[in-house]
Design an enzyme around this catalytic site. Structure first.
Site, short mmCIF file in Angstrom:
data_model
loop_
_atom_site.label_atom_id
_atom_site.label_comp_id
_atom_site.label_asym_id
_atom_site.label_seq_id
_atom_site.Cartn_x
_atom_site.Cartn_y
_atom_site.Cartn_z
N ASP A 100 51.06 39.42 62.59
CA ASP A 100 51.97 40.56 62.36
C ASP A 100 51.34 41.74 61.62
OD1 ASP A 100 53.31 38.22 62.90
OD2 ASP A 100 54.60 38.29 61.16
N GLN A 108 48.64 40.29 58.99
CA GLN A 108 48.42 38.88 58.71
C GLN A 108 47.03 38.52 59.22
OE1 GLN A 108 51.03 36.14 57.54
NE2 GLN A 108 50.90 38.06 56.41
N TYR A 144 52.52 35.66 53.42
CA TYR A 144 53.12 35.92 54.72
C TYR A 144 53.61 37.36 54.82
CZ TYR A 144 52.79 31.21 56.75
OH TYR A 144 52.35 30.04 57.32
N SER A 145 54.29 37.67 55.93
CA SER A 145 54.57 39.07 56.28
C SER A 145 55.48 39.77 55.28
CB SER A 145 55.20 39.14 57.67
OG SER A 145 54.18 38.93 58.61
N ARG A 198 62.03 34.67 55.01
CA ARG A 198 60.76 35.41 54.87
C ARG A 198 60.81 36.79 55.53
NH1 ARG A 198 59.46 30.83 58.03
NH2 ARG A 198 59.44 31.28 60.26
N ASP A 199 59.69 37.48 55.35
CA ASP A 199 59.40 38.76 55.99
C ASP A 199 60.26 39.90 55.43
OD1 ASP A 199 57.84 37.06 57.50
OD2 ASP A 199 59.20 37.01 59.20
N GLU A 243 62.95 36.16 62.73
CA GLU A 243 61.78 36.59 61.96
C GLU A 243 61.67 38.11 61.95
OE1 GLU A 243 58.55 33.04 62.09
OE2 GLU A 243 58.53 34.29 63.88
#
Ligand code: FRU
Length: 489
Positions: A29, A45, A88-89, A152-153, A212
């Protein structure tokens, strides 16, 4: 940076030249996209130890034209308890000096359980990146009840009155996807949980088990002059054919509506942002106010597609070319966000009327493995325009008829994400269709009339990637066009 590995990647004839790719290893990403003082910073990422999953952090590159990128190595990587299995993102927001970032610190336990912590990072100068010394701003322990650790994200944006909002992709405990909303005075927090985003018109039961990489941004509809909020999500495992028409594992699309507190009201239906084999986890560049610069980069990859020919050269995946988004009649229009003068030498394409079965080789003024063609074509009733991209014996074909776009890459060296796909094409606004083709060694992006985009990895045989236009079953007229070859300098 491991220069030997980077050289091995760069000497691969399939390594993209104007699409942002990692120096080596795995890219997925785009993260933390932001333009500061005319310089675009793109993080991504980066798994430098691929195929080993250890050490996933944020790679960093910058560019003043979005097509020539300077690599700066790893901006930050897992070095804390709360992100030991990956940074992570996440996203960026401009700060008074430099920028703030929010990302997800990922922790996986041996028993299969996990933790997801939302972490704040600041930079003054885009050289040194400092994780907040107080630890995560939304620790896993503060995850609201009703949601799993698929949490997440974070995507941050400024809303009316200067407050910041953060949206996070989540999985409910009943294994359906959703987006949570938080707000704060500053990126360092404290972040207040405002609730789950209620998205009108989406049936959670068939809209996937996890959403996501959410994005929320505001655009003024160029047809109506009315402001709308656009929600982009990547549902995994959606069973609703309106969301997942190709029955694949993961999709990426958007809904247009109007944010009212935690409700997205007056929504349009879900539309795919790109109908291609490889397009996922896009991100819009950060803006200073509620109206974002609707400039987007995406991952030209899919989660389950790591087994690509480029692995022999120590790299896998790439990002998309930059796209500018506009909203017209409730539909996102996409165009390459590239200045043709920056891109390279351009030649006009002469108009040509092709009769059934006639073909025309389209000239490219330079390295025919890296080109951008814009074609305006009129297709007679019952006829089809066929574009052949690649070596004669093993091309990727793009067929356009009145109501469908069909992409077939079965002759190329990589078909894991699908060999052939047919996508509905809305009727053109006039008699002429506009086709943008971005060809960069092993990635092809097709955009038709701005409304249908199709991104595909295309691993061709070595040598030039020729483009021909053929009229099938009736006449096709090339009304006008432009052909540009990318020059690296
Ligand atoms: C999407 C994604 C994100 C996650 C990241 C990990 O491709 O799975 O949800 O933050 O990749 O690399």
């Amino acid at each position: 940076m491991d220069l030997e590995r980077s050289a091995r990647t760069l000497t691969d004839p399939d390594a993209p030249s104007f699409h942002l790719s990692a120096p080596y290893g795995r890219i997925n990403d785009p993260n933390g996209l932001i333009v500061v003082d005319g310089v675009a910073h793109a993080f991504y990422q980066w798994g430098p130890s691929f195929p080993d999953r250890a050490g996933i952090g944020w790679g960093h590159a910058s560019s003043s034209d979005l097509i020539r990128w300077t690599h700066h190595g790893m901006a930050f990587e897992p070095d804390a308890d709360y992100d030991r299995d990956g940074c992570y993102s996440g996203s960026a927001i401009a700060a008074d000096t430099g920028a703030d970032f929010l990302y997800t610190g990922n922790v996986k336990h041996p028993d299969g359980t996990r933790e997801a912590h939302q972490v704040h990072v600041h930079t003054d100068d885009f050289v040194t990146f400092t994780k907040n010394v107080d630890g995560p701003v939304v620790p896993d322990a503060a995850r609201p009840p009703g949601y799993t650790a698929h949490f997440r994200d974070p995507m941050v944006y400024a809303c009316d009155g200067g407050r910041l909002r953060m949206c996070i992709g989540v999985q409910r405990t009943d294994e359906t996807g959703a987006v949570l909303l938080y707000s704060a005075e500053s990126a360092a927090g404290p972040w207040r949980f405002d609730g789950e985003l209620a998205v009108g018109g989406l049936d959670a039961a068939s809209a996937g088990y996890m959403w996501e990489c959410p994005n929320i941004f505001r655009l003024t509809d160029e047809e109506t002059g009315i402001e709308h909020d656009v929600l982009v999500i990547c549902p995994q495992g959606a069973t609703d054919p309106a969301i997942n028409p190709f029955g694949v594992a993961d999709v990426c699309g958007y809904v247009v509506g109007r944010l009212d507190g935690t409700h997205l009201r007056d929504t349009t239906g879900f539309r795919l942002l790109d109908a291609g084999f490889e397009f996922y986890a896009p991100q819009v560049f950060a803006g200073r106010d509620t109206t974002r610069d609707a400039l987007l980069l995406s991952w030209a990859g899919m989660p389950a597609e790591d087994d690509q020919p480029s692995r022999a050269h120590d790299w896998v995946h790439t990002l998309s070319a930059p796209r500018r988004l506009t909203l017209r009649g409730g539909v996102l229009h996409q165009a390459p966000a590239v200045d043709r003068a920056d891109f390279g030498v351009t030649i006009p394409l002469d108009s040509a009327a092709l009769e059934a079965d006639e073909s025309l080789a389209l000239p490219v003024p330079g390295d025919a493995r890296t080109s951008w063609l814009t074609l305006r074509v009129r297709i007679a009733d019952g006829a089809q325009a066929r574009l052949r991209i690649g070596p004669d014996a093993a091309p990727l074909t793009v067929d356009l008829d009145a109501d469908a776009l069909t992409v077939d890459r079965s002759a190329t060296r990589y078909v894991d994400g699908g060999a052939r796909r047919e996508v509905a094409l809305p009727a053109p606004a006039g008699a002429v269709r506009t086709i943008d083709l971005l060809i960069d060694r092993s990635v092809v992006e097709v955009i038709v009339d701005g409304t249908v985009a199709f991104t595909a990895r295309a691993f061709f045989a070595p040598g030039p990637v020729a483009v021909t236009l053929k009229a099938v079953g009736g006449g096709v007229t090339l009304v006008e066009g432009e052909s540009s070859a990318f020059s690296a300098h």
